[in-house]
Design a protein around this motif. Structure first.
Motif, PDB file in Angstrom:
ATOM      1  N   ASP A  13       0.841  -1.198   0.000  1.00 51.78           N
ATOM      2  CA  ASP A  13       0.000   0.000   0.000  1.00 51.78           C
ATOM      3  C   ASP A  13       0.874   1.246   0.000  1.00 51.78           C
ATOM      4  N   VAL A 117     -17.805  -8.613   3.322  1.00 51.77           N
ATOM      5  CA  VAL A 117     -18.076  -7.322   3.964  1.00 51.77           C
ATOM      6  C   VAL A 117     -16.722  -6.781   4.417  1.00 51.77           C
ATOM      7  N   LEU A 118     -16.396  -5.572   4.051  1.00 47.39           N
ATOM      8  CA  LEU A 118     -15.085  -5.008   4.413  1.00 47.39           C
ATOM      9  C   LEU A 118     -14.932  -4.957   5.937  1.00 47.39           C
ATOM     10  N   ARG A 184      -4.459  -7.677  13.640  1.00 54.15           N
ATOM     11  CA  ARG A 184      -3.637  -6.849  14.523  1.00 54.15           C
ATOM     12  C   ARG A 184      -2.906  -7.783  15.489  1.00 54.15           C
ATOM     13  N   ARG A 216      -0.314  -2.378   7.883  1.00 52.18           N
ATOM     14  CA  ARG A 216       0.295  -1.390   8.768  1.00 52.18           C
ATOM     15  C   ARG A 216       1.122  -1.954   9.911  1.00 52.18           C
ATOM     16  N   ARG A 219       4.271  -2.508   7.867  1.00 52.85           N
ATOM     17  CA  ARG A 219       4.770  -1.331   7.128  1.00 52.85           C
ATOM     18  C   ARG A 219       5.195  -0.195   8.060  1.00 52.85           C
TER      19      ARG A 219
HETATM   20  O1  C5P Z   1      -3.283  -4.230   8.012  1.00 58.72           O
HETATM   21  P1  C5P Z   1      -3.880  -3.077   7.283  1.00 58.72           P
HETATM   22  O2  C5P Z   1      -5.149  -2.548   7.895  1.00 58.72           O
HETATM   23  O3  C5P Z   1      -2.904  -1.978   6.967  1.00 58.72           O
HETATM   24  O4  C5P Z   1      -4.312  -3.687   5.863  1.00 58.72           O
HETATM   25  C1  C5P Z   1      -4.826  -2.868   4.875  1.00 58.72           C
HETATM   26  C2  C5P Z   1      -4.980  -3.692   3.635  1.00 58.72           C
HETATM   27  O5  C5P Z   1      -6.018  -4.660   3.819  1.00 58.72           O
HETATM   28  C3  C5P Z   1      -5.355  -2.855   2.418  1.00 58.72           C
HETATM   29  O6  C5P Z   1      -4.532  -3.269   1.341  1.00 58.72           O
HETATM   30  C4  C5P Z   1      -6.793  -3.209   2.164  1.00 58.72           C
HETATM   31  O7  C5P Z   1      -7.122  -3.184   0.804  1.00 58.72           O
HETATM   32  C5  C5P Z   1      -6.881  -4.624   2.712  1.00 58.72           C
HETATM   33  N1  C5P Z   1      -8.219  -4.975   3.136  1.00 58.72           N
HETATM   34  C6  C5P Z   1      -8.923  -5.928   2.445  1.00 58.72           C
HETATM   35  N2  C5P Z   1     -10.194  -6.244   2.813  1.00 58.72           N
HETATM   36  C7  C5P Z   1     -10.757  -5.690   3.875  1.00 58.72           C
HETATM   37  C8  C5P Z   1     -10.055  -4.747   4.610  1.00 58.72           C
HETATM   38  C9  C5P Z   1      -8.770  -4.400   4.206  1.00 58.72           C
HETATM   39  O8  C5P Z   1      -8.402  -6.480   1.468  1.00 58.72           O
HETATM   40  N3  C5P Z   1     -11.947  -6.096   4.263  1.00 58.72           N
END
Ligand code: C5P
Length: 239
Positions: A13, A117-118, A184, A216, A219
């Protein structure tokens, strides 16, 4: 057997090819897969994929989270299929036709994962989006509904939080790949961010997750390589 580090998917990212190449150099051999997302793919295009492959055997996950009319998704997926990546993503929330088009376009050359779901979505977001109130009180119901749509359309697996992995594996079997973001680690502290439904690496693996997207915590660590090694050690304790 899969080594602990192979469970780690590191998302590149970053906005420039230069920065991405630095992370590839630093983390190759310490993680299982690099994820290329919208930010980097828009700025660098397929060059970063070629670079990662030239650097060794680490696989690539092209996470573009497609969401469009079926014909457009089909054609985009045909282009992705030629890039030689291991996995790519499509959103599950729209229609089964869109998911089927994604699978058809992939021509079996790339694993298509449905984004359920995100992990940044909260119960309030679900209500604000006009979805059924029971989905807000129990988000796993919505995740399962979308995972079912992905499986029925022929997807290789899904992306979901560490909380739903067990249910998905139980219903669809071991072969249905589950990728878990919102990880995490239990060691080290991080300030709160946009991720809402988070789990530790050990928890997600114990629930049956195949891959953990960990951005994160690696990173932003003082020493990203050490952070990746530490996380692999945490994973190892539960393998
Ligand atoms: O660990 P961190 O929160 O930094 O991870 C972020 C990454 O996880 C981003 O690349 C984001 O696209 C991905 N992500 C995902 N699906 C989600 C939430 C985050 O692929 N539901």
């Amino acid at each position: 057997m899969k080594a602990a580090k192979d469970y780690i998917v590191f998302p590149l990212d970053v906005s420039s090819l230069k920065e991405a190449k630095q992370f590839v150099k630093l983390l190759s051999g310490h993680i299982g897969m690099f994820k290329v997302g919208l930010e980097l793919f828009i700025s660098s295009g397929p060059e970063i994929i070629r670079h990662i492959k030239d650097c060794g055997s680490t696989r690539v996950f092209l996470d573009l989270k497609l969401h469009d009319i079926p014909e457009t998704v089909f054609r985009a997926m045909e282009s992705i299929a030629n890039l030689g990546v291991a996995f790519t993503t499509v959103h599950c929330g729209e229609s089964k036709e869109m998911l089927k088009a994604a699978v058809a376009g992939s021509k079996g050359q790339v694993g298509v994962l449905g984004v359920t779901v995100l992990t940044s979505v909260s119960d309030k977001d679900i209500l604000a989006a006009g979805l059924r109130p029971e989905f807000a009180s129990d988000m796993s119901m919505l995740v399962m509904q979308r995972a079912t749509a992905a499986r029925d359309a022929g997807c290789s697996g899904v992306v979901c939080s560490g909380f739903e992995v067990g249910m998905i594996k139980e219903k669809f079997g071991k072969e249905f790949t589950v990728v878990t973001p919102g990880i995490r680690p239990s060691v080290g502290s991080m300030k709160e961010d946009d991720q809402k439904r988070t789990t530790t690496p050990a928890h997600a693996i114990q629930n049956g997750s195949d891959y953990l997207v960990i951005g994160r915590p690696i990173r932003n660590a003082k020493n990203p390589q050490e952070a990746a090694i530490r996380i692999a050690k945490e994973i190892e304790t539960v393998l």
